[in-house]
Write a protein that holds these residues in place. Structure first.
Motif, PDB file in Angstrom:
ATOM      1  N   ARG A 135       0.113  -4.719   3.359  1.00  0.00           N
ATOM      2  CA  ARG A 135      -1.196  -5.258   3.758  1.00  0.00           C
ATOM      3  C   ARG A 135      -1.271  -6.750   3.499  1.00  0.00           C
ATOM      4  O   ARG A 135      -0.849  -7.235   2.439  1.00  0.00           O
ATOM      5  N   ASP A 140     -12.689  -4.184   2.019  1.00  0.00           N
ATOM      6  CA  ASP A 140     -11.889  -5.161   1.262  1.00  0.00           C
ATOM      7  C   ASP A 140     -12.659  -6.480   1.205  1.00  0.00           C
ATOM      8  O   ASP A 140     -13.301  -6.878   2.191  1.00  0.00           O
ATOM      9  N   ILE A 149       0.903  -1.151   0.000  1.00  0.00           N
ATOM     10  CA  ILE A 149       0.000   0.000   0.000  1.00  0.00           C
ATOM     11  C   ILE A 149       0.934   1.190   0.000  1.00  0.00           C
ATOM     12  O   ILE A 149       1.471   1.590   1.047  1.00  0.00           O
ATOM     13  N   HIS A 160     -14.599   1.931   1.261  1.00  0.00           N
ATOM     14  CA  HIS A 160     -14.820   0.582   0.730  1.00  0.00           C
ATOM     15  C   HIS A 160     -14.594  -0.461   1.823  1.00  0.00           C
ATOM     16  O   HIS A 160     -14.069  -0.150   2.897  1.00  0.00           O
ATOM     17  N   ALA A 178      -7.037   3.934  -3.057  1.00  0.00           N
ATOM     18  CA  ALA A 178      -7.909   3.674  -1.895  1.00  0.00           C
ATOM     19  C   ALA A 178      -8.522   4.933  -1.275  1.00  0.00           C
ATOM     20  O   ALA A 178      -8.962   4.905  -0.134  1.00  0.00           O
ATOM     21  N   THR A 206      -5.637   6.938   7.649  1.00  0.00           N
ATOM     22  CA  THR A 206      -6.635   5.989   7.136  1.00  0.00           C
ATOM     23  C   THR A 206      -7.887   6.139   7.994  1.00  0.00           C
ATOM     24  O   THR A 206      -7.796   6.157   9.226  1.00  0.00           O
ATOM     25  N   TRP A 261      -8.349  -4.918  10.923  1.00  0.00           N
ATOM     26  CA  TRP A 261      -9.768  -4.581  10.892  1.00  0.00           C
ATOM     27  C   TRP A 261     -10.605  -5.678  10.264  1.00  0.00           C
ATOM     28  O   TRP A 261     -10.117  -6.500   9.496  1.00  0.00           O
TER      29      TRP A 261
HETATM   30  O1  LIG Z   1      -4.000   3.634   2.081  1.00  0.00           O
HETATM   31  C1  LIG Z   1      -4.810   3.537   2.999  1.00  0.00           C
HETATM   32  O2  LIG Z   1      -4.842   4.334   3.951  1.00  0.00           O
HETATM   33  C2  LIG Z   1      -5.852   2.448   2.969  1.00  0.00           C
HETATM   34  C3  LIG Z   1      -5.474   1.338   2.062  1.00  0.00           C
HETATM   35  C4  LIG Z   1      -6.512   0.269   1.930  1.00  0.00           C
HETATM   36  O3  LIG Z   1      -7.614   0.498   1.544  1.00  0.00           O
HETATM   37  C5  LIG Z   1      -6.151  -1.101   2.293  1.00  0.00           C
HETATM   38  O4  LIG Z   1      -5.033  -1.325   2.755  1.00  0.00           O
HETATM   39  O5  LIG Z   1      -6.994  -1.994   2.132  1.00  0.00           O
END
Ligand SMILES: O=C(O)CCC(=O)C(=O)O
Ligand SMILES: [Fe+2]
Length: 287
Positions: A281, A122, A100, A120, A116, A149, A259
């Motif tokens: 991630r 994931d 990321i 959303h 991102a 984030t 999360w």
């Molecule tokens: O870049 C971010 O802060 C969120 C990234 C994201 O959506 C993810 O890691 O699933």
């Protein structure tokens, strides 16, 4: 705000980033733990805290990518995404890890990167129960400004709906077509999974609490025209995006966030310009 939910009350918590003073949801925080050396009991406490709180923060972790993958496997089978579903930004030897980042493996800095930057969940493109996915995000390089984030609590969002809206969504399903997912724009057709359908009034598989679940506003609603679906999804998004349902995480290096994607939505809150930002991630299909 509903009070009969398992919330972060009376647990060690951290406040939203000062840059977002209106966002007031706290986040459960774990300090003085090393995820590489946990007893089974300590692991169970963290494991349980994820669906209870939606998102948790573990400070000061020191993990190689192999260790991050091993940690992720404790929650369930790790998700392996096609390159086009992970921003075409990773080394082949870590199929479980997505960078990321605005930095490519070659070191090149992508200008004005905005991956991102929309709400959303994931894994919304997997049909249940496969969409019960936990995500881990581990920070290596964080920008001096911006790059937070945001996380929105979908149980609070559902509970806060007016009865009229609860009635309206009661029998509706969101229709997720991966070709509509903004972050998958760079994917090849054969990398895209088939469409998925979910109840919008979503019964969480573990907490048995209802969540307002629709993936993102680029989805459709089964049985409605694209236009009518978009109107409803935007209305639902406005319900999710209430200040008191949102936690904005200001990253420090070595933070590990975990999360639950069915009881939260998240997004990059952007604002870091061309400062380098690098996080890793991983995701697990929760067992
Ligand atoms: O870049 C971010 O802060 C969120 C990234 C994201 O959506 C993810 O890691 O699933
Ligand atoms: Fe995401």
């Amino acid at each position: 705000m509903n009070t009969n939910l398992e919330t972060t009350k009376e647990r060690p918590t951290v406040k939203s980033s000062e840059a977002f003073p209106n966002y007031t949801l706290p986040c459960r925080i774990f300090e003085n733990v090393d995820v590489k050396n946990l007893t089974q009991e300590e692991f169970e406490e963290i494991r349980k805290a994820v669906p209870q709180n939606g998102v948790i923060l573990i400070k000061n972790q020191h993990l190689s990518l192999d260790e991050l993958v091993a940690w992720t496997k404790r929650f369930g089978e790790p998700v392996e995404l096609a390159d086009g579903l992970r921003f075409n930004n990773f080394h082949k030897e870590y199929p479980e890890v997505t960078r990321i980042s605005n930095i490519l493996p070659s070191g090149e800095l992508l200008q004005n990167y905005s991956g991102a930057e929309y709400w959303h969940s994931d894994g919304d493109f997997w049909q249940a129960p496969k969409n019960y996915v936990f995500s881990c995000l581990y920070a290596e390089k964080v920008p001096p400004k911006g790059g937070e984030t945001g996380f929105a609590d979908l149980r609070l969002a559902y509970n806060g709906l007016k009865q009229e809206l609860k009635d309206k969504i009661k029998n509706l399903r969101v229709w997720v077509s991966p070709k509509n997912i903004p972050d998958f724009e760079g994917a090849k057709d054969d990398e895209l999974p088939p469409d998925a359908y979910h109840n919008i009034a979503y019964l969480h598989p573990e907490t048995q609490l209802l969540c307002l679940y629709f993936g993102c506003t680029a989805s459709d609603i089964e049985g409605l025209s694209r236009e009518d679906g978009q109107i409803l999804l935007k209305e639902l998004m406005a319900e999710v995006e209430k200040d008191e349902y949102i936690y904005a995480h200001k990253w420090s290096p070595n933070d590990l966030l975990i999360w639950d994607n069915t009881s939260t939505m998240h997004r990059s809150l952007g604002g870091y310009g061309n400062y380098p930002r690098l996080m890793y991630r991983t995701q697990a299909y929760v067992k």
